[in-house]
Design a protein around this motif. Structure first.
Motif: not given
Length: 153
Positions: A25-35
């Motif tokens: 799996a790819e790590p989450p993006t900053d945008q995914q964490i911000a969501a």
């Protein structure tokens, strides 16, 4: 105990397999964490303490903004939000620093401003926050949440 070359090879293979992510799996993006914050803030708007508490892991720790009591289980988190949600809180992030640690862990820390709609008046509260998220199964859950009023406020 004797260690053989074959034994070391098997142990090494098991260690490598055990440490690798089976899905790569790819790590989450900053945008995914911000969501995840948006999801939490939207849960506050429901006015339902169970909806908000469902975003926390069963073993989460909550050090809340307007209570001196540290909450360390689902019932405690529900109790906090039962008392807090009648103020119809909403938050806006003023500054956020996101640190994606790996595929299953991330931290969002910064400053937010709460608007509380109390019966006597609307109040704003500036506070510092830290959300520690952990992916459990398919869900990102809050495992640690610390929020405290800004000392200058």
């Amino acid at each position: 105990m004797r260690t053989t070359v074959a034994g070391v090879a098997v142990l090494t293979a098991l260690t490598v397999v055990g440490c690798s992510d089976p899905d790569d799996a790819e790590p989450p993006t900053d945008q995914q964490i911000a969501a995840l914050f948006t999801t939490w803030n939207d849960a506050l708007a429901t006015g339902n303490p169970e909806t908000v508490a469902a975003l926390y892991a069963p073993d989460a720790v909550l050090i809340p903004t307007v209570s001196n009591e540290i909450r360390t289980d689902h019932a405690g988190i529900v109790a906090y939000f039962t008392d807090f949600l009648p103020n119809r809180p909403s938050a806006v992030i003023e500054r956020s620093i996101i640190d994606v640690l790996d595929t299953d862990h991330a931290i969002d820390t910064g400053v937010y401003r709460f608007t509380l709609h109390k019966p006597e008046a609307v109040e704003t509260v500036d506070a510092r926050f830290t959300f520690v998220y952990e992916k459990r199964g398919d869900a990102w859950l809050i495992v640690n949440h610390h929020s405290s009023k800004m000392p200058e406020s």
